[in-house]
Design a protein around this motif. Structure first.
Motif, PDB file in Angstrom:
ATOM      1  N   GLN A  95       0.829  -1.200   0.000  1.00  0.00           N
ATOM      2  CA  GLN A  95       0.000   0.000   0.000  1.00  0.00           C
ATOM      3  C   GLN A  95       0.868   1.255   0.000  1.00  0.00           C
ATOM      4  N   ARG A  96       1.932   1.245   0.768  1.00  0.00           N
ATOM      5  CA  ARG A  96       2.841   2.393   0.822  1.00  0.00           C
ATOM      6  C   ARG A  96       3.456   2.655  -0.541  1.00  0.00           C
ATOM      7  N   TRP A  97       3.923   1.605  -1.204  1.00  0.00           N
ATOM      8  CA  TRP A  97       4.560   1.778  -2.505  1.00  0.00           C
ATOM      9  C   TRP A  97       3.563   2.219  -3.562  1.00  0.00           C
ATOM     10  N   SER A  98       2.311   1.828  -3.445  1.00  0.00           N
ATOM     11  CA  SER A  98       1.330   2.199  -4.464  1.00  0.00           C
ATOM     12  C   SER A  98       0.802   3.612  -4.265  1.00  0.00           C
ATOM     13  N   SER A  99       0.990   4.187  -3.082  1.00  0.00           N
ATOM     14  CA  SER A  99       0.431   5.514  -2.829  1.00  0.00           C
ATOM     15  C   SER A  99       1.482   6.609  -2.683  1.00  0.00           C
ATOM     16  N   THR A 100       2.749   6.261  -2.743  1.00  0.00           N
ATOM     17  CA  THR A 100       3.792   7.271  -2.574  1.00  0.00           C
ATOM     18  C   THR A 100       3.829   8.204  -3.779  1.00  0.00           C
ATOM     19  N   GLN A 101       3.789   9.479  -3.513  1.00  0.00           N
ATOM     20  CA  GLN A 101       3.864  10.480  -4.574  1.00  0.00           C
ATOM     21  C   GLN A 101       5.326  10.766  -4.906  1.00  0.00           C
TER      22      GLN A 101
END
Length: 139
Positions: A95-101
Motif C-alpha cells: 500500500q505504501r509503494w502504491s500511494s507514494t507520490q
C-alpha cells in the motif's frame, strides 16, 4: 496453470523468491527475508524493522522490486497471530509503494508482492489476506 506477466520495466528489477515453507517461526521469517532481500546490516530482526525495510528498499539500488512468496499459506503454521502480522506487514508495504507520490518527471519505483499457494488453499489464503486488510489497525 502458470500465468506469464509482462511488466513494462525501464531499469533494473530485483526479484526475490521466498518460500513460506521455510518460515516456520518468527526468527526464520526474518532470516528468509534477510537473505532473500539482502536486508541491510542495520535490520533490527523484529516486525517493525521488517516493515521499515519493506517501505524503503533503497539498499537494493533498483527501480523495481518483485517479492514472490511461494507457499505463502504455509508460513508460520503454528502462529496465527504471527502469520497475520506477516501478511499485514506485506499488505502495508504494498500500500505504501502504491500511494507514494513522486515529484513530477520522476518515475515511480515499484514493489510488487506475489503470494502463491496450492490451488486447494487459494480461498483460505484469500480469506486470511482479507482479514488482514479489513481487520483492526489494517489501515
Amino acid at each position: 496453470m502458470p500465468v506469464d506477466l509482462l511488466l513494462p520495466v525501464t531499469g533494473k528489477t530485483y526479484v526475490a523468491r521466498l518460500d513460506g515453507r521455510e518460515m516456520r517461526d518468527t526468527d526464520s521469517v526474518f532470516q528468509v527475508f534477510y537473505d532473500g532481500l539482502r536486508l541491510p546490516d542495520y535490520f533490527g530482526w523484529n516486525w517493525d524493522a521488517l516493515s521499515d525495510c519493506l517501505r524503503d528498499l533503497n539498499w537494493l539500488r533498483t527501480e523495481h522490486h518483485v517479492l514472490i512468496i511461494e507457499a505463502a499459506d504455509e508460513a508460520l503454521p503454528d502462529d496465527a497471530a504471527g502469520q497475520q502480522l506477516l501478511f499485514r506487514t506485506l499488505l502495508r508495504a504494498g500500500q505504501r509503494w502504491s500511494s507514494t507520490q513522486r515529484p513530477q518527471g520522476v518515475d515511480r519505483s515499484r514493489l510488487v508482492v506475489v503470494m502463491s499457494c496450492d490451488p486447494a488453499s487459494v480461498s483460505v489464503l484469500q480469506a486470511q489476506l482479507r482479514r488482514c486488510w479489513d481487520g483492526p489497525g489494517a489501515s
